[in-house]
Design a protein around this motif. Structure first.
Motif, PDB file in Angstrom:
ATOM      1  N   VAL A  54      -5.868   9.005  -2.451  1.00  0.00           N
ATOM      2  CA  VAL A  54      -6.918   8.983  -3.470  1.00  0.00           C
ATOM      3  C   VAL A  54      -8.239   9.576  -2.987  1.00  0.00           C
ATOM      4  O   VAL A  54      -9.237   9.514  -3.680  1.00  0.00           O
ATOM      5  N   GLU A  55      -8.227  10.167  -1.811  1.00  0.00           N
ATOM      6  CA  GLU A  55      -9.475  10.612  -1.195  1.00  0.00           C
ATOM      7  C   GLU A  55     -10.285  11.555  -2.092  1.00  0.00           C
ATOM      8  O   GLU A  55     -11.494  11.435  -2.175  1.00  0.00           O
ATOM      9  N   GLN A  59      -8.013   8.397  -7.830  1.00  0.00           N
ATOM     10  CA  GLN A  59      -7.076   7.801  -8.778  1.00  0.00           C
ATOM     11  C   GLN A  59      -6.372   6.631  -8.092  1.00  0.00           C
ATOM     12  O   GLN A  59      -5.271   6.750  -7.571  1.00  0.00           O
ATOM     13  N   TYR A  60      -7.047   5.494  -8.103  1.00  0.00           N
ATOM     14  CA  TYR A  60      -6.562   4.323  -7.386  1.00  0.00           C
ATOM     15  C   TYR A  60      -5.229   3.816  -7.912  1.00  0.00           C
ATOM     16  O   TYR A  60      -4.480   3.174  -7.191  1.00  0.00           O
ATOM     17  N   SER A  61      -4.922   4.090  -9.152  1.00  0.00           N
ATOM     18  CA  SER A  61      -3.668   3.601  -9.725  1.00  0.00           C
ATOM     19  C   SER A  61      -2.458   4.099  -8.939  1.00  0.00           C
ATOM     20  O   SER A  61      -1.407   3.470  -8.948  1.00  0.00           O
ATOM     21  N   ARG A  84     -10.695  -5.621  -1.119  1.00  0.00           N
ATOM     22  CA  ARG A  84     -10.869  -4.440  -1.966  1.00  0.00           C
ATOM     23  C   ARG A  84      -9.755  -4.460  -3.004  1.00  0.00           C
ATOM     24  O   ARG A  84      -8.589  -4.605  -2.673  1.00  0.00           O
ATOM     25  N   THR A  85     -10.152  -4.326  -4.282  1.00  0.00           N
ATOM     26  CA  THR A  85      -9.153  -4.272  -5.337  1.00  0.00           C
ATOM     27  C   THR A  85      -8.528  -2.883  -5.363  1.00  0.00           C
ATOM     28  O   THR A  85      -9.216  -1.881  -5.201  1.00  0.00           O
ATOM     29  N   VAL A  86      -7.231  -2.841  -5.552  1.00  0.00           N
ATOM     30  CA  VAL A  86      -6.502  -1.576  -5.488  1.00  0.00           C
ATOM     31  C   VAL A  86      -6.758  -0.733  -6.736  1.00  0.00           C
ATOM     32  O   VAL A  86      -6.909   0.479  -6.635  1.00  0.00           O
ATOM     33  N   GLN A  87      -6.844  -1.335  -7.903  1.00  0.00           N
ATOM     34  CA  GLN A  87      -6.944  -0.559  -9.131  1.00  0.00           C
ATOM     35  C   GLN A  87      -8.248   0.207  -9.290  1.00  0.00           C
ATOM     36  O   GLN A  87      -8.308   1.212  -9.988  1.00  0.00           O
ATOM     37  N   ASP A  88      -9.348  -0.232  -8.626  1.00  0.00           N
ATOM     38  CA  ASP A  88     -10.618   0.480  -8.781  1.00  0.00           C
ATOM     39  C   ASP A  88     -11.362   0.717  -7.472  1.00  0.00           C
ATOM     40  O   ASP A  88     -12.403   1.350  -7.455  1.00  0.00           O
ATOM     41  N   GLY A  89     -10.854   0.195  -6.365  1.00  0.00           N
ATOM     42  CA  GLY A  89     -11.477   0.413  -5.069  1.00  0.00           C
ATOM     43  C   GLY A  89     -12.717  -0.416  -4.820  1.00  0.00           C
ATOM     44  O   GLY A  89     -13.409  -0.214  -3.833  1.00  0.00           O
TER      45      GLY A  89
END
Length: 158
Positions: A54-55, A59-61, A84-89
């Motif tokens: 996602v760098e 697009q964290y999804s 850290r939440t995966v869906q939004d970083g």
């Protein structure tokens, strides 16, 4: 020092609760696709919001396990944690330290930090924080980690 990692829906890991307490060195072994690199990437994701997947697009999804809608990675350290939440970083923490100090604690721990050669400590700090640092900044951060004045003087002369 990093005491445990809790992963919920990150890449190929549906759930993992890994305790690292009581061992100064941890080695992870297993066959290909077992999650060794994913564990390393999950830790980097929490600390620096970095993932090769996602760098650039953010697009964290793409990091969420097999189509789940959400996930998180939590690092527990002595006295605080980083999640850290995966869906939004997004990062959440109750850390009593500033963010760069948390990096030092995660990577080495205070005791291990004192065993590294002084010249290598200075190089490590500059590389970890990705910016040139003055001796005063390094001295202040190390003092916060309870490193002695003698060690500071030796490190900053290198």
């Amino acid at each position: 020092m990093l005491t445990s990692v809790l992963i919920d829906s990150f890449q190929c890991i549906a759930h993992a609760d890994i305790s690292l307490e009581g061992s100064p060195i941890n080695v992870f072994v297993g066959p290909n696709e077992a999650g060794k690199s994913t564990l390393k990437e999950a830790i980097a994701f929490v600390i620096r919001d970095v993932s090769p997947r996602v760098e650039y697009k953010k697009q964290y999804s793409e990091l969420i396990y097999r189509g789940n809608k959400k996930g998180s990675v939590k690092l527990m350290l002595d006295g605080f944690d980083l999640t850290r939440t995966v869906q939004d970083g997004k990062l959440s923490t109750a850390a009593p330290l500033d963010y760069p100090d948390a990096l030092v604690d995660v990577l080495l721990g205070v005791q291990s930090f004192g065993l590294v050669k002084p010249v290598d400590i200075k190089k490590l700090l500059v590389k970890m924080f990705d910016v040139p640092m003055s001796s005063d900044v390094i001295r202040a951060r190390l003092k916060d980690l309870k490193v002695t004045d003698a060690m500071l003087d030796s490190t900053l002369r290198s």
